[in-house]
Design an enzyme around this catalytic site. Structure first.
Site: not given
Length: 342
Positions: A252, A281, A303
Site C-alpha cells: 500500500r 494512486e 500498481h
C-alpha cells in the site's frame, strides 16, 4: 417483482483500450448474476467518479456494492439505502472498505484475499532482483550506446546479505519462500504472529520494525494499511535502515511517507527503492513524489503487481459468485472481512 441490483463502482476490467467503459465486457458477471440489475459507476471519459452525485444515484436501492479503488463512505451507504446486504472489495486490501463504518452499520464485507499471491510475490521478487542486479542502469546504458559491465555499480552477493519482510501474511510467506532463497538469511517483523510461523519458512522473527530495518539489506513491505501502519516508513524509520539498503513496496502506498523516502534517497541513506504503489494512486498528482520518481536509483510500476490474465478472471468470477450467494441467502466464508456480522 423488482430485480435485485448490484453496483460495480469502478471496475478496471470494464475499460476498453480506448479508455471507455463497455458493459459488453461484463460477460462473466452477466453469466453468474442472471436476473440481476447489473449497474456500473459513472465514468467521465477519463476516470471513474468516486465521489459524485451520479455515483450515489447509481447506488440507489442496490443490494450489493462492489468496490475496487472507490472508498466506502457514509454518503455512499446512505445512497444505497437500507436494503444493502453486503459490500465486496474486488481485491486483497480492506482499507478502502472502511471496515469500522461497515461494522457500525452492521453490513457484511468481503474481499478476495488470495487470488494474486503468486503474481504479487513474483512481482516483488522481480523488483528486488532488478535493484540488486542493477538491471535498469545496465539496460539504459547499453541501449544508449554504452557497453559497460560496471554501469550502475557492482552488485553484491546476496547469499551474504539479509532479506527483511514486514508483514507475514499470504504474500509475505510466498516472498520468503521465493525471494528468500537468494539471501543468506530472512528476517520477519509481524506483531500479530509468534516466532514459530516464520521459522517454518526458514525465517527468523524480530521484535520490532526498527530491529528489522537495522539488520536488513533489502526490506519489502507486505502489511495491511491501518492506523498502526499508515506512514510507518517515516523519517525516523529511514534513520534505522542499514546504509545502502533497498526498499520494495508492492503493498500500500501510504505505508511510506514520500518526503521521508525522497530525503533518504537524496542523502544516500538508502541504496534505492522499487515501488508498485503510491498515495495518491497516481503519483504524478502529488508533487511530493516527484523527486522519488526522478531519482536514478528508483524503479516504479503502475500498481500492477497483482495483474495477470488468470488472476483478473479469477477475481471477477469470485466476486460475482459472492454477490450471487449474498443475494440468494447462502453463507460466504472465504474472504469475509467482518465475520461477526449477520
Amino acid at each position: 417483482m423488482t430485480s435485485p441490483a448490484v453496483l460495480y463502482t469502478d471496475p478496471a476490467w470494464l475499460i476498453t483500450a480506448a479508455g471507455h467503459p463497455d458493459p459488453v465486457l461484463a460477460g462473466i458477471e452477466q453469466q453468474i448474476l442472471t436476473g440481476v440489475d447489473l449497474r456500473f459507476g459513472p465514468h467521465d471519459g477519463h476516470r471513474y467518479l468516486h465521489d459524485d452525485s451520479a455515483l450515489h444515484a447509481a447506488a440507489d436501492g442496490v443490494q450489493v456494492l462492489v468496490v475496487y479503488r472507490c472508498q466506502v463512505t457514509r454518503e455512499l451507504l446512505d445512497a444505497a439505502g437500507p436494503g444493502l446486504k453486503a459490500v465486496i472489495r474486488q481485491g486483497v486490501g480492506v482499507d478502502n472498505l472502511n471496515p469500522a463504518l461497515l461494522a457500525e452499520r452492521r453490513i457484511p464485507a468481503y474481499n478476495i484475499p488470495d487470488y494474486c499471491v503468486g503474481e504479487v510475490s513474483a512481482h516483488t521478487a522481480t523488483l528486488a532482483l532488478a535493484l540488486e542486479r542493477r538491471l535498469i542502469p545496465q539496460h539504459q546504458g547499453l541501449t544508449g550506446g554504452t557497453f559497460d559491465i560496471y554501469a550502475g555499480g557492482v552488485p553484491r552477493r546476496l547469499s551474504e546479505h539479509t532479506l527483511g519482510i514486514v508483514g507475514f501474511g499470504r504474500i509475505g510467506r510466498a516472498v520468503a519462500r521465493h525471494l528468500g532463497a537468494f539471501y543468506g538469511q530472512t528476517l520477519v517483523f509481524d506483531p500479530y504472529l509468534g516466532a514459530d510461523l516464520p521459522a517454518g519458512y526458514g525465517a527468523r522473527a524480530v521484535a520490532t520494525l526498527h530491529d528489522l530495518l537495522a539488520a536488513s539489506d533489502l526490506v519489502t513491505l507486505h502489511c495491511p494499511l491501518d492506523p498502526s501502519t499508515d506512514g510507518m516508513l517515516d523519517v525516523e524509520a529511514f534513520r534505522h535502515m542499514r546504509a545502502g539498503a533497498y526498499l520494495v513496496n508492492a503493498a500500500r502506498g501510504r505505508l511510506i511517507d514520500p518526503d521521508a523516502l525522497a530525503g533518504a534517497l537524496a542523502d544516500g541513506r538508502i541504496g534505492g527503492a522499487a515501488l508498485d504503489v503510491f498515495s495518491p494512486e497516481n503519483p504524478h498528482t502529488d508533487p511530493r513524489w516527484k523527486p522519488v520518481l526522478e531519482h536514478p536509483a528508483v524503479l516504479v510500476t503502475s500498481h500492477r503487481a497483482f495483474l495477470s490474465t488468470e488472476a483478473e478472471l479469477s477475481s471477477r468470477r469470485r466476486v460475482a459468485q459472492i454477490a450471487r450467494d449474498v443475494l440468494d441467502g447462502r453463507p460466504v466464508t472465504v474472504g469475509r472481512v467482518l465475520p461477526g456480522l449477520r
